[in-house]
Structures are given as structure tokens and as C-alpha cells.
Design a protein around this motif. Structure first.
Motif, PDB file in Angstrom:
ATOM      1  N   PHE A 233      -4.818 -15.462 -20.056  1.00 52.12           N
ATOM      2  CA  PHE A 233      -3.742 -14.546 -20.422  1.00 52.12           C
ATOM      3  C   PHE A 233      -4.254 -13.430 -21.326  1.00 52.12           C
ATOM      4  O   PHE A 233      -4.069 -12.240 -21.044  1.00 52.12           O
ATOM      5  CB  PHE A 233      -2.630 -15.330 -21.124  1.00 52.12           C
ATOM      6  CG  PHE A 233      -1.319 -14.617 -21.152  1.00 52.12           C
ATOM      7  CD1 PHE A 233      -0.338 -14.893 -20.215  1.00 52.12           C
ATOM      8  CD2 PHE A 233      -1.044 -13.672 -22.129  1.00 52.12           C
ATOM      9  CE1 PHE A 233       0.879 -14.227 -20.237  1.00 52.12           C
ATOM     10  CE2 PHE A 233       0.164 -13.008 -22.160  1.00 52.12           C
ATOM     11  CZ  PHE A 233       1.132 -13.287 -21.220  1.00 52.12           C
ATOM     12  N   ASP A 234      -4.915 -13.821 -22.431  1.00 55.23           N
ATOM     13  CA  ASP A 234      -5.359 -12.814 -23.386  1.00 55.23           C
ATOM     14  C   ASP A 234      -6.486 -11.948 -22.837  1.00 55.23           C
ATOM     15  O   ASP A 234      -6.599 -10.771 -23.187  1.00 55.23           O
ATOM     16  CB  ASP A 234      -5.814 -13.484 -24.688  1.00 55.23           C
ATOM     17  CG  ASP A 234      -4.647 -13.909 -25.566  1.00 55.23           C
ATOM     18  OD1 ASP A 234      -3.492 -13.764 -25.145  1.00 55.23           O
ATOM     19  OD2 ASP A 234      -4.907 -14.417 -26.685  1.00 55.23           O
ATOM     20  N   THR A 235      -7.317 -12.514 -21.988  1.00 57.17           N
ATOM     21  CA  THR A 235      -8.467 -11.775 -21.469  1.00 57.17           C
ATOM     22  C   THR A 235      -8.077 -10.797 -20.370  1.00 57.17           C
ATOM     23  O   THR A 235      -8.593  -9.665 -20.333  1.00 57.17           O
ATOM     24  CB  THR A 235      -9.540 -12.748 -20.932  1.00 57.17           C
ATOM     25  OG1 THR A 235      -9.907 -13.659 -21.975  1.00 57.17           O
ATOM     26  CG2 THR A 235     -10.770 -11.990 -20.460  1.00 57.17           C
ATOM     27  N   TYR A 236      -7.167 -11.202 -19.492  1.00 56.09           N
ATOM     28  CA  TYR A 236      -6.869 -10.397 -18.303  1.00 56.09           C
ATOM     29  C   TYR A 236      -5.401  -9.970 -18.179  1.00 56.09           C
ATOM     30  O   TYR A 236      -5.128  -8.833 -17.783  1.00 56.09           O
ATOM     31  CB  TYR A 236      -7.250 -11.180 -17.036  1.00 56.09           C
ATOM     32  CG  TYR A 236      -8.677 -11.628 -16.992  1.00 56.09           C
ATOM     33  CD1 TYR A 236      -9.722 -10.709 -16.801  1.00 56.09           C
ATOM     34  CD2 TYR A 236      -9.015 -12.974 -17.158  1.00 56.09           C
ATOM     35  CE1 TYR A 236     -11.047 -11.133 -16.766  1.00 56.09           C
ATOM     36  CE2 TYR A 236     -10.336 -13.398 -17.126  1.00 56.09           C
ATOM     37  CZ  TYR A 236     -11.346 -12.468 -16.927  1.00 56.09           C
ATOM     38  OH  TYR A 236     -12.647 -12.879 -16.898  1.00 56.09           O
ATOM     39  N   LEU A 237      -4.472 -10.858 -18.481  1.00 58.05           N
ATOM     40  CA  LEU A 237      -3.088 -10.603 -18.077  1.00 58.05           C
ATOM     41  C   LEU A 237      -2.339  -9.679 -19.029  1.00 58.05           C
ATOM     42  O   LEU A 237      -1.396  -8.999 -18.611  1.00 58.05           O
ATOM     43  CB  LEU A 237      -2.346 -11.937 -17.925  1.00 58.05           C
ATOM     44  CG  LEU A 237      -2.959 -12.914 -16.927  1.00 58.05           C
ATOM     45  CD1 LEU A 237      -2.056 -14.128 -16.745  1.00 58.05           C
ATOM     46  CD2 LEU A 237      -3.238 -12.247 -15.590  1.00 58.05           C
ATOM     47  N   VAL A 238      -2.726  -9.654 -20.301  1.00 56.42           N
ATOM     48  CA  VAL A 238      -2.080  -8.709 -21.213  1.00 56.42           C
ATOM     49  C   VAL A 238      -2.345  -7.278 -20.763  1.00 56.42           C
ATOM     50  O   VAL A 238      -1.419  -6.490 -20.531  1.00 56.42           O
ATOM     51  CB  VAL A 238      -2.571  -8.919 -22.668  1.00 56.42           C
ATOM     52  CG1 VAL A 238      -2.095  -7.784 -23.562  1.00 56.42           C
ATOM     53  CG2 VAL A 238      -2.068 -10.250 -23.201  1.00 56.42           C
ATOM     54  N   GLU A 239      -3.598  -6.922 -20.611  1.00 55.75           N
ATOM     55  CA  GLU A 239      -3.941  -5.559 -20.201  1.00 55.75           C
ATOM     56  C   GLU A 239      -3.383  -5.247 -18.814  1.00 55.75           C
ATOM     57  O   GLU A 239      -2.859  -4.152 -18.577  1.00 55.75           O
ATOM     58  CB  GLU A 239      -5.455  -5.373 -20.207  1.00 55.75           C
ATOM     59  CG  GLU A 239      -5.889  -3.961 -19.847  1.00 55.75           C
ATOM     60  CD  GLU A 239      -7.397  -3.778 -19.881  1.00 55.75           C
ATOM     61  OE1 GLU A 239      -7.865  -2.648 -19.668  1.00 55.75           O
ATOM     62  OE2 GLU A 239      -8.103  -4.775 -20.129  1.00 55.75           O
ATOM     63  N   GLY A 240      -3.465  -6.216 -17.917  1.00 56.90           N
ATOM     64  CA  GLY A 240      -2.961  -5.979 -16.568  1.00 56.90           C
ATOM     65  C   GLY A 240      -1.481  -5.674 -16.536  1.00 56.90           C
ATOM     66  O   GLY A 240      -1.023  -4.797 -15.793  1.00 56.90           O
TER      67      GLY A 240
END
Length: 237
Positions: free
Chosen positions: A27-34
Motif C-alpha cells: 500500500f505505502d510503496t505503490y498504492l498511495v501514489e497510484g
């Protein structure tokens, strides 16, 4: 009022035992920015301190049409396609979600450009979800006039207060709970500060003699108390 957002999702996921850190990593690595690339505001992500297998998060949208546009763009876009399997395999249930609108957002509520520190924190976000009988039950006025002063006096000035946005779910692929609520969040420097608030609340004659009994009478079912630890990538911390 914070420039974003008029519409908010509060989501609470039940995860397979031991899988929460794996979800937070994705979540923190990919999904927030996405998600933010499609126009959402990812306000906060949290470990539930009372349930090791619950992940709680808040996201905002400019308005209802923007919600539909952003969710369609994200869930049918490349970031979710790339990471959906890894996220979904951690989850037992992702349908515990509420559609909300702000009653009050204080200066401590994260702005769109608030930093994501990407480090551990000892702070806690505390709060509650009150389950209401109806949209026109006067609960917001009661909460503002009677509950907030006692919370503030005992060290829990709400940073954010939301109530249900009663509207059709314009992204039905993600179900929403069909109930009317009011929910609030406050920031505590650490667990000790939260415990001190609870002690002062228990000792408060106003709370015990007047506010709490009326709160129980006005509630459709027992309150959900929240004790949340922000993840490293959470703005709300």
C-alpha cells in the motif's frame, strides 16, 4: 475547510492473520501514489491497535463525480492491475467501508501537500464511530454542542469530524455499509497521552453524568472506539 475533500471513504479491512505488514508494504510503496495520480487524497493509513488483523485507511475526493472518475481510473488502471493480486491475497473482507462528508476539519488535518515522512511514529490517532438512528436525528448538533467540549477538556480535541454522506454509491464495485454514522479523530502524541485522556474522561462528571448517558440513548448500537497507529507513509500522524 480543507481544500479537499467534500467526500471521504473510511475503510476498515479484515486481513488474514499475520498479513497486515505485507499489505502495508504494498500500500505505502505503490498504492498511495497510484491512487493520488488519479485525483484521490490518501489522508491516512493505520494499524488498528486493538486488532492485529485490521487495516484502516481514509481517502478523500473533491466531490461525488470526482469519486467515480478517480475510482474507475485507478481500479481499471495499470497500478492496481500490477499490485491487485498481492494486496487482495492479504484480505478476508474489504467491504467495511463508509461514505462520509466533513462536519469539521481542524488545522491538524492533512492538506493535499502534507509530507509523508516514511518512518515509524509513536503517535496515535484515536476516535470513535457512533451509529445513528437516522440522518435527521440531531446527532451532529448534540455532538458539537455537548460531546466536543468534554473531549477537548480531557485532551482529545477532534482534528476531524465526519458524518455519513447519504447518497447512491457511484462505484458499486466497492460496496458501502448502509448505515448513518458520525465519526471523529484526534491526535495523541503517544499511548500515554491517550490513556490520560481516557482516565480524565472516566473521571469527568459532565461525561459520566450527562453526555455519556445521552450518547448511549442516541446510538443505534454500541460505539466503535478507534486506536490507530499511523503507518510510515501516512500523512495523518
Amino acid at each position: 475547510m480543507n481544500e479537499c475533500c467534500a467526500v471521504v471513504d473510511l475503510r476498515q479491512y479484515t486481513l488474514h492473520p499475520g498479513h497486515r505488514d505485507a499489505l502495508i508494504e504494498v500500500f505505502d510503496t505503490y498504492l498511495v501514489e497510484g491512487q493520488e495520480q488519479t485525483g484521490m487524497h490518501i489522508v491516512g493509513q493505520f494499524r488498528d491497535l486493538d486488532d492485529p488483523d485490521r487495516f484502516v485507511w481514509i481517502r478523500g475526493f473533491r466531490d461525488l463525480p470526482a469519486r467515480a472518475d478517480a475510482l474507475n481510473a485507478f481500479y481499471y488502471g495499470p497500478v492496481w492491475r500490477a499490485h491487485a493480486a498481492a494486496a487482495n491475497e492479504t484480505m478476508i473482507d474489504s467491504d467495511n467501508a463508509l461514505l462520509l462528508k466533513p462536519v469539521r476539519l481542524g488545522p491538524g488535518y492533512p492538506a493535499l501537500d502534507a509530507p509523508r515522512a516514511d518512518d515509524a511514529t509513536s503517535s496515535m490517532i484515536g476516535g470513535a464511530v457512533y451509529h445513528r438512528a437516522a440522518e435527521d436525528d440531531g446527532f451532529v448538533e448534540f455532538f458539537t454542542d455537548q460531546v466536543v467540549p468534554v473531549l477537548a477538556a480531557t485532551g482529545a480535541e477532534p482534528v476531524a469530524v465526519f458524518e455519513s454522506l447519504v447518497a447512491e454509491n457511484n462505484f458499486p464495485q466497492l460496496p458501502l455499509r448502509d448505515e448513518v454514522v458520525l465519526t471523529w479523530f484526534a491526535r495523541f502524541a503517544d499511548d500515554t497521552a491517550y490513556d490520560e485522556h481516557r482516565r480524565r474522561l472516566a473521571d469527568s462528571p459532565a461525561w459520566q453524568g450527562r453526555v455519556l448517558p445521552e450518547l448511549v440513548c442516541r446510538s443505534a448500537k454500541p460505539v466503535q472506539e478507534l486506536r490507530l497507529r499511523p503507518t510510515g507513509g501516512s500523512q495523518f500522524r
